[in-house]
Scaffold this motif. Structure first.
Motif, PDB file in Angstrom:
ATOM      1  N   UNK A  27     -12.403  11.789 -17.748  1.00 30.18           N
ATOM      2  CA  UNK A  27     -13.175  12.856 -18.388  1.00 30.18           C
ATOM      3  C   UNK A  27     -13.727  12.425 -19.749  1.00 30.18           C
ATOM      4  N   UNK A  28     -12.895  11.803 -20.654  1.00 27.20           N
ATOM      5  CA  UNK A  28     -13.465  11.326 -21.923  1.00 27.20           C
ATOM      6  C   UNK A  28     -14.569  10.284 -21.721  1.00 27.20           C
ATOM      7  N   UNK A  29     -14.404   9.436 -20.704  1.00 23.56           N
ATOM      8  CA  UNK A  29     -15.428   8.410 -20.466  1.00 23.56           C
ATOM      9  C   UNK A  29     -16.757   9.045 -20.078  1.00 23.56           C
ATOM     10  N   UNK A  30     -16.725   9.974 -19.122  1.00 25.05           N
ATOM     11  CA  UNK A  30     -17.959  10.619 -18.664  1.00 25.05           C
ATOM     12  C   UNK A  30     -18.626  11.381 -19.811  1.00 25.05           C
ATOM     13  N   UNK A  31     -17.814  12.066 -20.624  1.00 23.07           N
ATOM     14  CA  UNK A  31     -18.367  12.832 -21.753  1.00 23.07           C
ATOM     15  C   UNK A  31     -19.044  11.903 -22.759  1.00 23.07           C
ATOM     16  N   UNK A  32     -18.372  10.808 -23.105  1.00 19.76           N
ATOM     17  CA  UNK A  32     -18.958   9.860 -24.062  1.00 19.76           C
ATOM     18  C   UNK A  32     -20.208   9.214 -23.487  1.00 19.76           C
ATOM     19  N   UNK A  33     -20.193   8.921 -22.173  1.00 25.65           N
ATOM     20  CA  UNK A  33     -21.351   8.307 -21.518  1.00 25.65           C
ATOM     21  C   UNK A  33     -22.555   9.246 -21.552  1.00 25.65           C
ATOM     22  N   UNK A  34     -22.321  10.525 -21.274  1.00 28.27           N
ATOM     23  CA  UNK A  34     -23.428  11.481 -21.290  1.00 28.27           C
ATOM     24  C   UNK A  34     -24.008  11.637 -22.698  1.00 28.27           C
ATOM     25  N   UNK A  35     -23.127  11.597 -23.716  1.00 28.32           N
ATOM     26  CA  UNK A  35     -23.640  11.677 -25.101  1.00 28.32           C
ATOM     27  C   UNK A  35     -24.522  10.471 -25.414  1.00 28.32           C
ATOM     28  N   UNK A  36     -24.104   9.269 -24.985  1.00 30.52           N
ATOM     29  CA  UNK A  36     -24.907   8.077 -25.238  1.00 30.52           C
ATOM     30  C   UNK A  36     -26.255   8.166 -24.532  1.00 30.52           C
ATOM     31  N   UNK A  37     -26.267   8.685 -23.291  1.00 32.19           N
ATOM     32  CA  UNK A  37     -27.521   8.830 -22.548  1.00 32.19           C
ATOM     33  C   UNK A  37     -28.439   9.830 -23.249  1.00 32.19           C
ATOM     34  N   UNK A  38     -27.848  10.946 -23.716  1.00 33.49           N
ATOM     35  CA  UNK A  38     -28.661  11.972 -24.384  1.00 33.49           C
ATOM     36  C   UNK A  38     -29.257  11.454 -25.693  1.00 33.49           C
ATOM     37  N   UNK A  39     -28.467  10.669 -26.435  1.00 30.91           N
ATOM     38  CA  UNK A  39     -28.917  10.183 -27.752  1.00 30.91           C
ATOM     39  C   UNK A  39     -29.611   8.834 -27.681  1.00 30.91           C
ATOM     40  N   UNK A  40     -29.688   8.273 -26.432  1.00 30.45           N
ATOM     41  CA  UNK A  40     -30.360   6.976 -26.229  1.00 30.45           C
ATOM     42  C   UNK A  40     -29.753   5.885 -27.106  1.00 30.45           C
ATOM     43  N   UNK A  41     -28.439   5.898 -27.270  1.00 28.40           N
ATOM     44  CA  UNK A  41     -27.754   4.951 -28.140  1.00 28.40           C
ATOM     45  C   UNK A  41     -26.882   4.008 -27.319  1.00 28.40           C
ATOM     46  N   UNK A  42     -26.513   2.902 -27.929  1.00 28.91           N
ATOM     47  CA  UNK A  42     -25.656   1.924 -27.267  1.00 28.91           C
ATOM     48  C   UNK A  42     -24.295   2.556 -26.976  1.00 28.91           C
ATOM     49  N   UNK A  43     -23.803   2.318 -25.767  1.00 30.14           N
ATOM     50  CA  UNK A  43     -22.526   2.904 -25.335  1.00 30.14           C
ATOM     51  C   UNK A  43     -21.418   1.863 -25.492  1.00 30.14           C
TER      52      UNK A  43
END
Length: 841
Positions: free
Chosen positions: A215-231
């Motif tokens: 769950x933390x991984x998916x949440x952090x991944x979605x934030x990176x996709x939304x902000x277009x930032x390096x994950x």
């Protein structure tokens, strides 16, 4: 006699009349003074006096004596320490002769606590004179180093475990769609987790992540996709065998020319062993810190006794600390270099698949302007990816360099306009070049990239406003400099310095600036590979890098480039020939399925008959099957016990006429040494274009056929005509050919045709021969190591106006040949005479 400490009381109470020293009241003044100094010293000391070596010592030595204290006071050395009497007897005898002695980390086995014990000491022996000036005894200063040496052994063991863990690191590459979903085949992820295609699609990959981490991984991944930032993240993944492993994840967005994200590319790196090694390293570091504090306290006590000795000890400790730090940094950079080189290899394979299929697709969609624009845009992305892989290889010192003799002053001034465009009008550029600047042996393309990277970094540090100073000069690094800078080699260099008036960097940042992916810029403003590329390229070229920076004042980076004694190479612009194919049979040996399928289709499209194999052993099986094969095209880095170089050797044994062409995105040290290709080896670096593949194949096949002709020697029909006519004699040909067999054969045919021949293996040899030979014709191979055939021709024409030029080549078409004659490989005696006879004077 003034006495202090616990041992002083024992000395006062002891009945010395029973020893050879006699009653304490009758001791001579020099003995009393010596004993008074001894017992008041904080350093462990023992006096061994008289012919029977009676022991008198202080509180510090009592700790070392342990179970032998206090009986050792007033005792004889041979009775108190019988287990080391062989050593003590020799040392005391030398001291009684007036000799001063010292021993570092002396190993002994003592029974001071009732059982054998391995201990180590620093020992300093000084004779003590009696009133007549003759040694009456020996004073020994004792410093136990057992714990320090044990700590050093523990540290070495810890470093060994850490290096082994770093060498075991492996990564898995994967891609996601622009909206962050896993789409398409993911061979690496499937091999790691055992998930099927259907199971991994979308967010199905999260099922292979540990339940506590998913769950933390998916949440952090979605934030990176939304902000277009390096994950950047860490989590646990269930391997296909059911074992949970710790992984470090890094993913970056790939954008098109409009800045829109087209996909995400990420890497899972197994750090399970690394984390365990780091925990062990921290524990040992704490132990080492305690030992260092203990050592510092001992040094402080020693300093009060002997300033000169303290300085030597401090210098030795600092030298050892610097050596350990330099060793650790070198090992770290080498390990990371190996890792980045491997990643670049896999990345280049992926780029080759993409590039090859795009080129094949372009041929299918010729005339569709919209599709052609999109393909061109995608190819630009491949080029950017290739540049990133090249930077990784540069840091890891795994790239095949093409060094030339360069005058850096002329080179830098030629880049002036490019630098001004790159850094903007708000920054003033000043170039300071010393007179009489030496030439340097360097890859021009790489030094151009390095200077451009340094200028862009300086621009960012100055926020677009300030002064950029480029300084050029000759420099000699001596032995003293090399002692302080362990990576430097004494010698003569050309120094290129870039100085900015920016914000500068603190020491903790300076320690990391050459590490890959480390950047002080904001997220998304830099890859962190610029200085890494500069560092790796300069080190691979035999140079040295030094950086100076002060917060608030700016930064200076000095590149020390190896001096070249030869004249400067002149760059010659060339025009690529048209692409041609053939009908020969080619065996493609490539373990990557995507790359293999792409190159097979490209070669088939060029008209060749293509055989394929998945590894070196399979390729050898095809060779041994008896099928006629003209060219072996094999990847350098190959799985399995049989390596590609061994495959090439065995193929040559079985098929003497077969040509060999290597390809790779990462050459390791198998065919590239010192940054240059081994002699006689042909390499096509990934990713390559269809045109580059076609030209290289024709060149390698033509050279192999020319070698075959040289072995078989021309038929009688090709014999030279009668050259008895005086008008046809006295014509000298300068023959430049790097292949020894072709050069020998061509020289023999030229001599049989009545020409005088001067032979050279490469362009540099040819130019040196011109200083003592007069020639009328230059005959040169087009593809030479170092200077190309075109460059050789231009330089020879400058030295010998009116010289006739013949280009020998296996390429289908030679563009921009001018008035030169083109002789196509393979050629025989008849072809050679037909090409050269009209050129006789």
């Amino acid at each position: 006699m003034t006495l202090g400490g616990a041992c002083a009381g024992i000395i006062r109470a002891f009945d010395w009349s029973k020893t050879s020293l006699g009653p304490i009241e009758a001791w001579p003044g020099h003995l009393c003074s010596t004993v008074s100094t001894l017992v008041n010293s904080p350093i462990p000391k023992v006096l061994m006096w008289g012919p029977d070596h009676v022991m008198v010592y202080n509180d510090g030595y009592a700790v070392i004596a342990a179970g032998n204290h206090p009986k050792a006071l007033g005792g004889r050395v041979d009775q108190i320490w019988p287990e080391i009497w062989d050593f003590n007897s020799r040392v005391i005898a030398a001291g009684m002769r007036g000799e001063v002695q010292s021993f570092r980390d002396q190993h002994m086995v003592l029974h001071r606590n009732g059982a054998p014990e391995d201990v180590y000491f620093d020992l300093f022996y000084t004779p003590v004179l009696d009133s007549s000036g003759v040694p009456g005894g020996v004073m020994c200063t004792v410093l136990e180093t057992t714990q320090r040496l044990a700590a050093e052994r523990d540290l070495r063991a810890s470093n060994g475990r850490f290096r082994a863990a770093m060498n075991a690191v492996n990564g898995v590459l994967w891609t996601n769609s622009a909206d962050g979903r896993m789409v398409g085949e993911q061979a690496g992820w499937s091999a790691l987790t055992g998930q099927t295609f259907e199971q991994s699609q979308g967010y199905g990959w999260a099922d292979a992540v540990h339940p506590d981490d998913a769950e933390p991984t998916v949440a952090a991944w979605k934030r990176a996709v939304e902000t277009r930032s390096i994950f950047i993240f860490e989590h646990r993944v269930r391997r296909r065998d059911g074992e949970w492993r710790h992984f470090s994840i890094r993913a970056v967005p790939i954008c098109d020319e409009d800045g829109e994200i087209t996909e995400w590319v990420g890497v899972h790196t197994d750090i399970t062993e690394q984390r365990a090694a780091e925990d062990a390293l921290r524990a040992h570091a704490r132990t080492l810190e305690r030992e260092v504090r203990h050592r510092e306290r001992a040094e402080e006590q020693l300093r009060s006794l002997n300033e000169t000795l303290e300085c030597r000890v401090a210098a030795a400790v600092e030298e050892r600390r610097q050596a350990l730090a330099a060793l650790a940094q070198a090992q770290k950079m080498e390990t990371v270099g190996q890792l980045t080189g491997g990643v670049a290899h896999d990345f280049n394979n992926l780029l080759q698949v993409v590039s090859g299929n795009l080129q094949l697709l372009a041929r299918d969609l010729a005339g569709n302007e919209r599709a052609e624009r999109r393909i061109a845009s995608a190819m630009e992305g491949v080029q950017r990816g290739s540049k990133l892989a090249a930077q990784l290889l540069a840091f890891g010192r795994r790239q095949a360099l093409e060094p030339k003799v360069v005058n850096v002053t002329r080179f830098v001034r030629g880049m002036d306009e490019m630098l001004r465009r790159a850094i903007g009008e708000g920054i003033e550029i000043e170039t300071i070049a010393s007179g009489g600047l030496w030439n340097t042996f360097i890859d021009p393309t790489q030094i151009e990239n390095a200077l451009l990277n340094l200028a862009i970094n300086a621009r960012d540090a100055m926020d677009g406003q300030g002064r950029l100073t480029i300084e050029l000069g000759n420099a000699t690094l001596d032995e003293d400099y090399a002692l302080v800078n362990s990576e430097a080699v004494p010698g003569q260099y050309v120094m290129l310095a870039v100085t900015d008036t920016g914000c500068g960097m603190p020491p903790d940042i300076l320690e990391k600036v050459f590490e890959p992916f480390f950047s002080t810029k904001a997220e998304g403003k830099g890859s962190g590979l610029g200085l890494s590329m500069v560092y790796g390229f300069v080190k691979q070229s035999g140079g040295h890098v030094k950086i100076y920076s002060e917060v608030g004042h700016g930064t200076t980076i000095r590149l020390y480039l190896p001096r070249a004694m030869e004249r400067e190479d002149v760059e010659v612009a060339t025009i690529s020939p048209d692409v041609t194919g053939g009908s020969e049979t080619i065996l493609v040996v490539e373990d990557d399925e995507g790359v293999r399928a792409t190159v097979v289709e490209m070669l088939t499209d060029l008209g060749y008959r293509v055989l394929k194999a998945v590894d070196a052993q399979s390729g050898l099986n095809v060779v041994e099957s008896g099928i006629p094969i003209d060219l072996l095209f094999t990847d350098v880095v190959m799985p399995g016990p049989l390596k590609s170089t061994e495959l090439a050797r065995k193929a040559k044994e079985r098929l003497p006429g077969i040509a060999v062409l290597f390809t790779s995105g990462y050459t390791e040290n198998s065919i590239v040494h010192g940054g240059r290709l081994d002699a006689g080896v042909d390499l096509l670096s990934k990713p390559y274009t269809r045109e580059a593949l076609a030209r290289k194949v024709r060149h390698v096949l033509a050279n192999e056929r020319q070698r075959a002709n040289a072995i078989q020697k021309a038929a009688p029909a090709a014999k030279a005509p009668d050259m008895s006519d005086a008008s046809t004699a006295s014509c000298t040909v300068l023959l430049v050919e790097d292949d020894a067999l072709i050069r020998f054969s061509a020289a023999e045919m030229l001599r049989e045709a009545g020409f005088s021949v001067v032979e050279a293996a490469h362009g540099e040899d040819a130019l040196r021969l011109l200083e003592r030979a007069t020639i009328q014709i230059l005959m040169t191979d087009m593809n030479l190591p170092g200077m190309s055939g075109r460059e050789v021709a231009q330089k020879v024409r400058e030295k010998v106006p009116g010289v006739r030029v013949v280009f020998a080549t296996g390429e289908g078409h030679v563009a921009d040949a001018g008035d030169a004659t083109v002789l196509r490989k393979p050629y025989d005696m008849r072809d050679l005479i037909k090409a050269l006879e009209p050129l006789r004077r």
